[in-house]
Each structure stands twice: as structure tokens, then as C-alpha cells.
Design an enzyme around this catalytic site. Structure first.
Site, PDB file in Angstrom:
ATOM      1  N   GLY A   5      54.350  18.266  38.062  1.00 20.14           N
ATOM      2  CA  GLY A   5      54.427  17.549  36.798  1.00 20.14           C
ATOM      3  C   GLY A   5      53.115  17.396  36.076  1.00 20.14           C
ATOM      4  N   ASN A  29      44.762  15.184  50.860  1.00 21.56           N
ATOM      5  CA  ASN A  29      45.703  14.299  50.184  1.00 21.56           C
ATOM      6  C   ASN A  29      44.891  13.268  49.415  1.00 21.56           C
ATOM      7  OD1 ASN A  29      47.870  12.748  49.461  1.00 21.56           O
ATOM      8  ND2 ASN A  29      48.640  12.442  51.531  1.00 21.56           N
ATOM      9  N   ARG A  64      64.914  13.658  40.930  1.00 22.72           N
ATOM     10  CA  ARG A  64      65.642  14.543  40.026  1.00 22.72           C
ATOM     11  C   ARG A  64      66.564  15.433  40.849  1.00 22.72           C
ATOM     12  NH1 ARG A  64      60.822  15.390  40.937  1.00 22.72           N
ATOM     13  NH2 ARG A  64      60.171  14.003  39.266  1.00 22.72           N
ATOM     14  N   SER A 113      59.978   8.807  40.842  1.00 18.71           N
ATOM     15  CA  SER A 113      61.259   9.228  40.279  1.00 18.71           C
ATOM     16  C   SER A 113      61.888  10.299  41.150  1.00 18.71           C
ATOM     17  CB  SER A 113      61.073   9.762  38.854  1.00 18.71           C
ATOM     18  OG  SER A 113      60.317  10.961  38.865  1.00 18.71           O
ATOM     19  N   HIS A 130      58.891  18.073  53.116  1.00 18.55           N
ATOM     20  CA  HIS A 130      57.742  17.530  52.404  1.00 18.55           C
ATOM     21  C   HIS A 130      57.637  18.213  51.043  1.00 18.55           C
ATOM     22  CE1 HIS A 130      53.178  16.536  52.226  1.00 18.55           C
ATOM     23  NE2 HIS A 130      53.924  15.656  51.581  1.00 18.55           N
ATOM     24  N   ASP A 131      57.646  17.421  49.989  1.00 20.64           N
ATOM     25  CA  ASP A 131      57.671  17.983  48.632  1.00 20.64           C
ATOM     26  C   ASP A 131      56.492  18.906  48.356  1.00 20.64           C
ATOM     27  OD1 ASP A 131      55.807  15.895  48.538  1.00 20.64           O
ATOM     28  OD2 ASP A 131      56.863  14.756  47.001  1.00 20.64           O
ATOM     29  N   THR A 132      55.328  18.590  48.905  1.00 20.88           N
ATOM     30  CA  THR A 132      54.164  19.461  48.696  1.00 20.88           C
ATOM     31  C   THR A 132      54.438  20.867  49.207  1.00 20.88           C
ATOM     32  OG1 THR A 132      52.639  17.603  48.868  1.00 20.88           O
ATOM     33  CG2 THR A 132      51.723  19.804  49.226  1.00 20.88           C
ATOM     34  N   GLN A 192      50.118   6.576  36.077  1.00 19.09           N
ATOM     35  CA  GLN A 192      51.445   5.965  36.114  1.00 19.09           C
ATOM     36  C   GLN A 192      51.355   4.436  36.213  1.00 19.09           C
ATOM     37  OE1 GLN A 192      52.857   7.969  39.572  1.00 19.09           O
ATOM     38  NE2 GLN A 192      53.303   9.890  38.504  1.00 19.09           N
TER      39      GLN A 192
END
Length: 480
Positions: free
Chosen positions: A394, A284, A15, A13, A223-225, A292
Site C-alpha cells: 500500500g 522489521n 480486504r 484493515s 505471513h503477509d510479508t 496512520q
């Protein structure tokens, strides 16, 4: 007052978070959330880039006026542009089967020891290097037409303002960047005949790279991390490990310099560059993807559960009944995860989880046990004890998962913020706009603003016995 718009795109997803910073106070709201739906294109599993951009445009329309934009995404994936700047097809998903066998081919060119010493990345098939090798071998005409490779956040930035840049944190997921210098590894590029001019110029996290209408476009930590870690509300001197828990679990710590030893390589730990230019030494691991994709399977079978309902069913199931190794190769592709969980347990002579609660409990416990094993490796290689584990993202919405991590690791867990990735994106933007003095000031701001829950470890003896069983089970697997 400054208004900044953060786009945080994950594997399932996306946001858009709009933040306001005024008189030292930070407030934020979600303006749009959307599904990230991959699709099959000519036999390839791809990201639907135009759908992503349509949702980004809708988000900007909903947000109204803002001063800057930042984009973070998952790692390793990329798009290719031709000489006119046109995208040569949807970016291929890291879960596509095209990289099957590519690691073995690559290691016939450079040994695992040489590749790890040059890049410090955990050697896994999804990495950009192996995707590029697959592309060149299977679609040489596409590679020949490719003028520029842009990683996912940089590709979105290009669509917004035309800039061609390569932000360093996202580049450091590629298996082609030297973590000691922050530049491309000549060892790797030369060995695999990859022209450096295929890549856009490297820029540091927090660089203003262009403009969209009246807003500055800022290359945050792509990078989101690394955005999530940037938002970790701790001081510099705290002995803390972090766990960014979403579709993937990334467990690690901050270091001044990379660790490039054979023991580190064998432990499958990565050296990535963080937004603060420190080394983020991490593993990782498969994370909430297992939950999910299990939920999606039950949807395909006709029943939709909320994540809260699944957690409640797991709490009702008996503990420590059976475990899986989340790193087993059968758990990476999409499909019937619950049946794969059962097959793993049959193969390893454990009680087979039959009910939905038993399947979810098995996954949750296995994720906690996986984290404990990685934390032991991290402690051994760094010489640090890690008094606390800070969980971000999350996954911290699951009290059961947080509780299990505290009990399993024997460490106090601090859980939050939930929107760590978006908040890291936001404070990097505020720093680039000179509204706050660097990322440490941003962390202090988040510590004042965001709630964090504390979990003190309990039931240590039960988890110690469970860990011994778990370790014995995965050590006997052939793929190990």
C-alpha cells in the site's frame, strides 16, 4: 477457469480479493474491505476475532462461487484453543503492554547470542516467544487450559474448516523456529519449557489443508510479508532488495541460507522462511503506522484528512528540517504520534515541526532515511550491492515516499504492485491448484498483469547530507 478468494488482513484493515484465472490471464477485484478494529478486553489490547470472522463471512457471501480460499495476516500474534477447540479469548494485540520487561527476563535464560543463533529472529518485544512468557507469568490458568496455539491465519483456517495446522512462514516470525531446518528450535523450547505439542503440525506454504463448502482451503504464506515477496515481479538472477511498506516496513532480500552472526544480530536483521522456502533476510521496522496513527490523532481532535491530503501538505513543507528515529520506543504504542514527534525533535535539539505538513514530511523523510541505513547494513552483511529497490504494498501509492526512497538510497526504485500481498496469496493458491507451475511462473504472470512505476534517483547530495545528520541524531539517543 479458476476463481480464488484471497483474504489479506493487516494491522489496520482487511480486504478480500477475488481473482479469476482463465486461458493464462489473471484478473481480480476487491469484493470487500473492512477495518481491523482492536479493542480493550479486561485491560488487554486485543483483536476482535469475531468481528474479523463476520467480515470474512460477509466477503465469502459477496464473492459467490470460488474454488479456493487463502488467508494471510500480520506476524507473531496467536489464539489459544482448549481441548474442545474453543477459543480461549480474543487474541492479544502485539502492541499490548504485557510484554514490557519480557525480553530482559528471557535473556536471563538464553543470551541474545544464543537466542539469535537458534532462531535468526530480530529480538523485539512483540515476538511470540515473549508474548508466551508474559502469558504464562501473568495468566498461568489460561496457559494451563491451552491445548493448541494457532497463529492468526491458522486460527482463521481452523474456524473455516476445522484444520489444526501451523504454516511455516508465519511460524518463522515467532522467535522459536530454527531457520536452518524449518523445524521448532529445541534449544528455545527446552530453555523456556514450551511443550512442542502445544503447536499444530508444521505445513509448507501452498498446502491444501481442508475444505469450506465446495472450496479448497489452502495454507498460503500465512505471513503477509512473505505473500508480498512472493508476488515481486522479478527474475531469479536480479540483484534486488525489497521493501514491503504498510503499517510495518520490512526491508530485505532473498538468500539461500540464513545469516546468524553477531553482526547480523546487532544490526537487528531477521531470517524468515519465504513461500519459496528461501530465507527472507530482512529488518522489521516501524512503517506507515506513524502516518496512520497521526491521522487517527487528528481525527480525534476533530479533523479528518485523506492520505492524499496529508501527502500534499508534506510536499508543501520545507525539506530536511528535522528527523525522528522511527525505531524509538515511544513510537510503538498507540496515541498522540504528532506530539511524540515534536517531543523527539525538542529532545534532540532540532527545529520542532508545528504544522501538519511539517510533521508528515518529518515522518516520510525519516522512513526513507531508516530504509537507507538498513540497506547499508544489508549490503555489508550479504556482500551484495543491490542495483534496485523494489517497493511493494500500500505504501507505493505515495509518490512522495517512493521518490524519497529512490533519492535517499541512490537506487532505482520499482514501485508495485499495490496489492502485492493479496496477489502473492493468489498465485500461491493457483500453484497449489496446479494451475501455474510454481511461484516463479506466478511472478512472471504478475509482471505481465500489474503496473509498476519506476523512480530514478535525484538530489543525491542533499540526501547524503541529510543522512549524515540523521545518523548522528539517532546514534546519540540513550536507547541505542
Amino acid at each position: 477457469m479458476k476463481r480464488v478468494l484471497a483474504f489479506d488482513l493487516g494491522g489496520s484493515s482487511g480486504r478480500a480479493i477475488l481473482a479469476e484465472y482463465k486461458n493464462g490471464q489473471l484478473t481480480w477485484q476487491q469484493v470487500h474491505r473492512f477495518e481491523n478494529r482492536p479493542r480493550d478486553v479486561d485491560g488487554r489490547f486485543c483483536w476482535d476475532f469475531e468481528d474479523l470472522m463476520a467480515n470474512i463471512q460477509l466477503s465469502m457471501d459477496l464473492a459467490g462461487n470460488f474454488d479456493s480460499i487463502g488467508v494471510d495476516t500480520w506476524g507473531v500474534d496467536f489464539g489459544l484453543l482448549d481441548e474442545q477447540g474453543k477459543l480461549l479469548g480474543d487474541p492479544v494485540h502485539y502492541r499490548d503492554a504485557r510484554t514490557n520487561g519480557e525480553v530482559e527476563r528471557a535473556l536471563s535464560v538464553l543470551s541474545a547470542q544464543q537466542l539469535y543463533a537458534a532462531t535468526g529472529n530480530q529480538i523485539i518485544p512483540i515476538n511470540t516467544l515473549f508474548q508466551l512468557q508474559a502469558l504464562r507469568r501473568q495468566q498461568p490458568e489460561i496457559w494451563k487450559r491451552a491445548h493448541r496455539l494457532l497463529f492468526m491465519p491458522d486460527l482463521i483456517i481452523h474456524r473455516l474448516c476445522g484444520a489444526e495446522i501451523c504454516e511455516t512462514t508465519i511460524a518463522s516470525t515467532s522467535q522459536m523456529l530454527d531457520p536452518s531446518t524449518g523445524n521448532w528450535s529445541r534449544t528455545v523450547l527446552d530453555a523456556f519449557d514450551i511443550p512442542e505439542n502445544k503447536f499444530a503440525p508444521l505445513v509448507a506454504s501452498g498446502t491444501v489443508v481442508g475444505q469450506y463448502k465446495n472450496a479448497q482451503v489452502i495454507a498460503v504464506a500465512g505471513h503477509d510479508t512473505q505473500c508480498a515477496v512472493a508476488a515481486m515481479p522479478i527474475g531469479e538472477d536480479e540483484d534486488v532488495a525489497f521493501l514491503s511498506c504498510g503499517t510495518w516496513s520490512l526491508l530485505g532480500c532473498e538468500l539461500p541460507t540464513p545469516i546468524l552472526s553477531d553482526t547480523s544480530r546487532e544490526s537487528e536483521l531477521s531470517n524468515e522462511i519465504g513461500a519459496n522456502r528461501k530465507i527472507q533476510y530482512l529488518k522489521n521496522m516501524i512503517g506507515l503506522w506513524l502516518i496512520q496513527e497521526s491521522r487517527r490523532q487528528w481525527q480525534r481532535e476533530g479533523t479528518t484528512y485523506t492520505y492524499g491530503q496529508l501527502e500534499e501538505l508534506a510536499q508543501q513543507a520545507a525539506p530536511f528540517r528535522s528527523f525522528i528515529d522511527p525505531a524509538a520506543p515511544e513510537f510503538t504504542p498507540p496515541g498522540n504520534i504528532p506530539e511524540r514527534v515534536r517531543a523527539f525533535c525538542r529532545r534532540t535539539h532540532q527545529p520542532v515541526p508545528e504544522t501538519i505538513g511539517q510533521v508528515i514530511r518529518c515522518i516520510y523523510e525519516s522512513l526513507a532515511l531508516q530504509s537507507n541505513m538498513t540497506l547499508k547494513q544489508l549490503s555489508q552483511l550479504t556482500g551484495r550491492k543491490f542495483s534496485t529497490l523494489h517497493m511493494l504494498g500500500g505504501g507505493v501509492q505515495s509518490e512522495l515516499l517512493c521518490r524519497m526512497h529512490a533519492d535517499c538510497t541512490g537506487r532505482t526504485v520499482f514501485a508495485g504492485p499495490v496489492e502485492a500481498t493479496a496477489l502473492g496469496n493468489i498465485i500461491i493458491q493457483l500453484s497449489a491448484l496446479k494451475e501455474i507451475e510454481g511461484l516463479e511462473a506466478g511472478r512472471t504472470l504478475i509482471a505481465k498483469t500489474e503496473p509498476v512505476r519506476q523512480y530514478v534517483p535525484q538530489h543525491l547530495e542533499h540526501w547524503k547530507k541529510a543522512y549524515e545528520r540523521y545518523h548522528a541524531i539517532i546514534e546519540q539517543e540513550e536507547y541505542k
